[in-house]
Design a protein around this motif. Structure first.
Motif, short mmCIF file in Angstrom:
data_model
loop_
_atom_site.label_atom_id
_atom_site.label_comp_id
_atom_site.label_asym_id
_atom_site.label_seq_id
_atom_site.Cartn_x
_atom_site.Cartn_y
_atom_site.Cartn_z
N TYR A 148 0.85 -1.19 0.00
CA TYR A 148 0.00 0.00 0.00
C TYR A 148 0.88 1.24 0.00
O TYR A 148 2.07 1.19 0.35
CB TYR A 148 -0.94 0.00 1.23
N ARG A 155 -5.91 9.56 -0.17
CA ARG A 155 -6.42 8.20 -0.24
C ARG A 155 -5.28 7.20 -0.06
O ARG A 155 -4.12 7.49 -0.34
CB ARG A 155 -7.11 7.94 -1.58
N THR A 174 -7.35 -1.56 -4.69
CA THR A 174 -8.45 -0.89 -3.98
C THR A 174 -7.93 0.43 -3.42
O THR A 174 -6.71 0.61 -3.23
CB THR A 174 -8.98 -1.75 -2.83
N GLU A 176 -8.71 3.35 -0.30
CA GLU A 176 -9.38 3.57 0.99
C GLU A 176 -9.33 5.06 1.31
O GLU A 176 -8.33 5.72 1.04
CB GLU A 176 -8.68 2.75 2.08
#
Length: 208
Positions: A148, A155, A174, A176
């Motif tokens: 990540y 974000r 994805t 978040e």
């Protein structure tokens, strides 16, 4: 005047004379009168040749001087038989080398230990706004992991992936959180209303 000239004159005059003229013509000579020839020089008898005596006698040479008498030559040094050289034995036999060791044969391993590991690392620095990390777990042919990173818009982007045998790399991305206007880099105010970026490295001046 020469005699030939006189006779030529007589013949010419006789040719032009009358044939009836008497033949008692007496030519008149008006040329110069030559006297008796001058006598040449009187040569006496030749001078007698010089009288040469007998030739001088050559010097009498005696018998030649005898040369030096040389005796028999001095005998040279007597050399004995040559010193025998060192006796060399037969050469040492060369070492016997066996056949070379065969190189190892690298092929496909018949058996292998399944891989098994688990690691996790992350970086989080609020002052610079860095926030990222990576985690992975593997058990044999099954691999699962994720990494990540915090984006500048606030974000968090996360990539989750799996690798199972020959299925290939399968990833899912994805996000978040929500976008914000917050900036993780705040420049240092400069002079006269201008902003100057913060400098984290101050080089030491070098003087020549």
């Amino acid at each position: 005047m020469s005699l030939s000239v006189v006779w030529f004159t007589i013949l010419v005059v006789g040719a032009f004379a009358s044939p009836d003229a008497p033949l008692n013509y007496q030519p008149t000579f008006n040329g110069p009168s030559h006297g008796a020839p001058t006598p040449g020089p009187a040569y006496g008898p030749p001078s007698p040749r010089p009288a040469y005596g007998p030739p001088s006698l050559r010097p009498a040479y005696g018998p030649p001087t005898p040369g030096p008498a040389y005796g028999p030559p001095t005998p040279g040094p007597a050399y004995g038989p040559p010193t025998p050289g060192p006796a060399y034995g037969p050469p040492s036999p060369r070492p016997a080398y066996g056949p070379p060791t065969p190189a190892p044969v690298y092929g496909v391993p018949t058996s292998e230990v399944p891989a098994h590991y688990n690691f996790t690392w992350q970086v989080k620095d609020d002052a610079s706004g860095n926030d990222y990390g990576h985690q992975e777990t593997r058990d044999g042919a099954d691999t699962q992991g994720s990494y990540y990173v915090l984006l500048p818009d606030g974000r968090l982007e996360r990539v989750t992936y799996t690798v199972n045998g020959d299925s290939g790399y399968v990833a899912q991305v994805t996000y978040e959180g929500h976008t914000t206007s917050q900036s993780y880099y705040t420049p240092t105010p400069g002079y006269e209303g201008h902003t100057t970026p913060q400098n984290y490295y101050s080089p030491t001046p070098a003087y020549g």
